[in-house]
Design a protein around this motif. Structure first.
Motif, PDB file in Angstrom:
ATOM      1  N   ASP A 157       0.859  -1.181   0.000  1.00 27.69           N
ATOM      2  CA  ASP A 157       0.000   0.000   0.000  1.00 27.69           C
ATOM      3  C   ASP A 157       0.898   1.234   0.000  1.00 27.69           C
ATOM      4  OD1 ASP A 157       0.946   0.062   2.618  1.00 27.69           O
ATOM      5  OD2 ASP A 157      -0.932  -0.639   3.484  1.00 27.69           O
ATOM      6  N   LEU A 162      -0.707   3.001  -4.617  1.00 23.46           N
ATOM      7  CA  LEU A 162      -2.022   3.552  -4.951  1.00 23.46           C
ATOM      8  C   LEU A 162      -1.986   4.325  -6.269  1.00 23.46           C
ATOM      9  CD1 LEU A 162      -3.310   4.717  -1.460  1.00 23.46           C
ATOM     10  CD2 LEU A 162      -4.353   2.979  -2.931  1.00 23.46           C
ATOM     11  N   ALA A 165      -1.859   1.712  -9.035  1.00 27.34           N
ATOM     12  CA  ALA A 165      -3.162   1.055  -9.146  1.00 27.34           C
ATOM     13  C   ALA A 165      -4.191   1.986  -9.788  1.00 27.34           C
ATOM     14  CB  ALA A 165      -3.635   0.593  -7.774  1.00 27.34           C
ATOM     15  N   SER A 166      -4.192   3.238  -9.396  1.00 28.62           N
ATOM     16  CA  SER A 166      -5.148   4.195  -9.960  1.00 28.62           C
ATOM     17  C   SER A 166      -4.953   4.345 -11.464  1.00 28.62           C
ATOM     18  CB  SER A 166      -4.998   5.553  -9.275  1.00 28.62           C
ATOM     19  OG  SER A 166      -5.348   5.473  -7.908  1.00 28.62           O
ATOM     20  N   THR A 167      -3.702   4.397 -11.892  1.00 27.18           N
ATOM     21  CA  THR A 167      -3.409   4.539 -13.320  1.00 27.18           C
ATOM     22  C   THR A 167      -3.861   3.307 -14.099  1.00 27.18           C
ATOM     23  OG1 THR A 167      -1.514   5.962 -12.843  1.00 27.18           O
ATOM     24  CG2 THR A 167      -1.576   4.901 -15.008  1.00 27.18           C
ATOM     25  N   GLU A 170      -7.988   2.798 -14.014  1.00 26.45           N
ATOM     26  CA  GLU A 170      -8.894   3.878 -14.412  1.00 26.45           C
ATOM     27  C   GLU A 170      -9.845   3.444 -15.524  1.00 26.45           C
ATOM     28  OE1 GLU A 170      -8.746   8.494 -16.080  1.00 26.45           O
ATOM     29  OE2 GLU A 170      -6.889   7.409 -15.643  1.00 26.45           O
ATOM     30  N   ARG A 173     -12.594   1.152 -14.210  1.00 22.02           N
ATOM     31  CA  ARG A 173     -13.593   1.906 -13.454  1.00 22.02           C
ATOM     32  C   ARG A 173     -14.524   2.642 -14.411  1.00 22.02           C
ATOM     33  NH1 ARG A 173     -11.215   5.848  -9.262  1.00 22.02           N
ATOM     34  NH2 ARG A 173     -13.418   5.978  -8.733  1.00 22.02           N
ATOM     35  N   ASP A 196      -9.350  -0.321  -2.708  1.00 20.93           N
ATOM     36  CA  ASP A 196      -9.523   1.110  -2.434  1.00 20.93           C
ATOM     37  C   ASP A 196      -9.761   1.889  -3.723  1.00 20.93           C
ATOM     38  OD1 ASP A 196      -9.208   0.710   0.271  1.00 20.93           O
ATOM     39  OD2 ASP A 196      -7.113   1.368   0.332  1.00 20.93           O
ATOM     40  N   VAL A 197      -9.059   1.510  -4.782  1.00 13.05           N
ATOM     41  CA  VAL A 197      -9.211   2.211  -6.060  1.00 13.05           C
ATOM     42  C   VAL A 197     -10.542   1.862  -6.723  1.00 13.05           C
ATOM     43  CG1 VAL A 197      -8.299   2.413  -8.412  1.00 13.05           C
ATOM     44  CG2 VAL A 197      -6.735   2.447  -6.456  1.00 13.05           C
TER      45      VAL A 197
END
Length: 235
Positions: A157, A162, A165-167, A170, A173, A196-197
């Motif tokens: 983490d 993060l 993971a977000s990249t 995306e 999502r 979390d993402v």
């Protein structure tokens, strides 16, 4: 009848330990031999011939340790080499992809995301099996190659994990997937960051638990369980 021989488990590194943990929890009287091929991690960036060769070598090494079954705790090897592995030994060979598909089908509302290595995504093995089971499914895939080194380094983490993971996630999502298959056994190590993402409304599928149930059922069917009360060993 019973069979005291251990179960062999292999992966390209530490990711397969998530599968080993599930197996040991479900089968506490069984013994195991674990092979983590950390010298050649990751498999997911290598070609199909190389992955098949590495997986074959691992399988044959485990058979020489007198195991009673082989668990391929690696999505890349399961996607590319599982059919070949079942020709080099008469032992049962279990992969992780079919259990992951089964688990996803049980919970999805119709939009499934698959994350994995470059090789696993290129094989489209998950997509083929999902669409064969339900032609109406929308399947979205995303390769996440940096997740493996993050897991191997223990960066489970924090800001860097993060951000990565977000990249990566995306597009999934945006696509509105309701179920996400963690298509690499390293990825459950990063499950919190991924969750979390993606948010609480997306079901995360880890094939380890379903695989452990499948192995347990098959051992029982073949009357090949360890004797009740046996002391478990791990090599």
């Amino acid at each position: 009848m019973s069979d005291a021989r251990p179960i062999g488990v292999f992966d390209s590194g530490i990711g397969g330990l998530t599968v080993l943990r599930a197996l040991r929890e479900r089968l506490p009287e069984e013994s195991f031999v674990y092979l983590g091929d950390t010298a050649r991690v990751p498999y997911g960036t290598k070609g199909a011939d190389t992955v098949t060769r590495f997986a074959t070598e691992a399988t044959l090494l485990l058979t020489r340790r007198n195991v009673k079954a082989v668990v391929v705790a690696c999505n890349t090897a399961s996607a590319i080499a599982i059919d070949r592995l079942r020709t080099v030994t008469d032992l049962p060979v279990y992969g992780v992809i079919e259990p992951g598909v089964e688990a996803a089908l049980a919970v999805t509302s119709g939009r499934v995301g698959v994350i994995g290595t470059l090789a696993t995504l290129a094989s489209d093995r998950y997509g083929q099996l999902l669409r064969a089971a339900r032609a109406d499914l929308v399947v979205e895939g995303k390769a996440c190659p940096l997740f493996v080194p993050l897991a191997e380094e223990g960066w489970v983490d924090g800001g860097v994990t993060l951000a990565v993971a977000s990249t990566y996630l995306e597009d999934l999502r945006t696509a509105g997937v309701d179920t996400l298959i963690l298509g690499c056994t390293h990825y459950p190590i990063l499950k919190k960051a991924i969750g979390d993402v993606m948010g609480p409304d997306v079901q995360l599928v880890d094939s380890a638990l379903v695989l452990a149930e499948a192995v347990a059922a098959d051992l029982q069917r073949r009357d090949a369980q360890a004797e009740a009360g046996s002391a478990s060993r791990l090599e």
